[in-house]
Design an enzyme around this catalytic site. Sequence first.
Site, short mmCIF file in Angstrom:
data_model
loop_
_atom_site.label_atom_id
_atom_site.label_comp_id
_atom_site.label_asym_id
_atom_site.label_seq_id
_atom_site.Cartn_x
_atom_site.Cartn_y
_atom_site.Cartn_z
N HIS A 50 -10.06 5.44 -1.24
CA HIS A 50 -9.04 5.09 0.15
C HIS A 50 -9.62 5.86 0.77
CE1 HIS A 50 -4.67 4.25 -1.05
NE2 HIS A 50 -5.54 4.03 -2.69
N GLY A 51 -9.99 4.86 2.61
CA GLY A 51 -10.45 5.88 3.30
C GLY A 51 -11.73 5.20 3.58
N ASP A 59 0.98 -1.01 0.05
CA ASP A 59 -0.07 0.33 -0.18
C ASP A 59 0.95 1.29 0.31
OD1 ASP A 59 -2.47 1.42 -0.01
OD2 ASP A 59 -2.45 1.12 2.32
N HIS A 60 0.33 2.47 -0.78
CA HIS A 60 1.47 3.79 -0.28
C HIS A 60 3.06 3.46 -0.74
CE1 HIS A 60 -2.34 6.75 -0.52
NE2 HIS A 60 -2.50 5.46 1.24
N ASN A 73 -9.98 0.80 -0.05
CA ASN A 73 -8.88 0.10 1.57
C ASN A 73 -9.72 0.80 2.81
OD1 ASN A 73 -7.63 0.20 -1.08
ND2 ASN A 73 -5.82 1.45 -0.05
N VAL A 74 -9.15 -0.54 3.75
CA VAL A 74 -10.00 -0.13 4.93
C VAL A 74 -8.51 -0.15 5.75
CG1 VAL A 74 -11.26 -0.84 7.20
CG2 VAL A 74 -11.86 -0.88 4.25
ZN LIG Z 1 -4.68 5.50 1.63
#
Ligand SMILES: [Zn+2]
Length: 278
Positions: free
Chosen positions: A206-207, A81-82, A228-229
Amino acid sequence: MMVNFSALLAEARKGQYAVGSFNVYNYETIRGVVDAGNELGYPTIVAFGENYLPNMELEEIAAVVKAMSAKADIPLVLHLDHCKSFTTIVKAIKAGLTSIMYDGSSLPFADNMKKTAEIVAIAHAAGVSVEAELGAIGGGEFSNEESAEEIYTNPDQAAEFVSTTKVDALAVSIGTVHGMYKGTPKVDVDVLKKIASCVDIPLVLHGGSGTPVDIVHECIRNGIAKINVNTEISVYTVEKLKELVKSNKSYHLSQLALKEVDSVKEVVKKYSTMFRQA
Ligand SMILES: [Zn+2]
């Protein structure tokens, strides 16, 4: 079976549902995410943020997920992720992660596009799927991800970005935030509709934590195929563990670890089920 997310997300966008991507930090959180997906029978994305490298090495998480996937009945994606670091991305590919997110959202548009295209070429050569981000996602409460000044994704730029970079999925900024919302979320579904009309690859939200169900469902009906969680997994589980520690019963650490698995599972099941009901 471990897979990249290309086929899973393309199918999800067509079928108007989303695949949950859940952040993990240790053995217990991985166990919770995998067990929840397995019990529901939904393909699941195990996500590991660059932020959590002090918790686990890439080779370690790859080994654990690989061992669990050998026994699981569902396809599992292990997703970085990221990540802003080219070196970490290459290490992740070598370690056996099946998917990566290159986050060049803080760069000027042309630079983000150039770097993303370079990373896509390398990742695709290794059979690894790539998510990129355009625009910038804001920050809410309890987030330990980088928070940026919110900039909505520009639909025209999104079309150019996707056709130039050949990225597999695109994270969009439409008003959701990393972390929990401080007030009522203002999610602009019209921006999402415009992006979805210009871009036919799966879009990523996201979020997910705390985003109201009706908004989540509207987003899924308009092109979001991966959600995404992260924050809620942490906030909910920490609260549950606090209650147990404060109670009169004394717990062995091994018992608390199992409670942690259960609590992660609860959050993952809640969202995975929600993502299928759009
Ligand atoms: Zn994110």
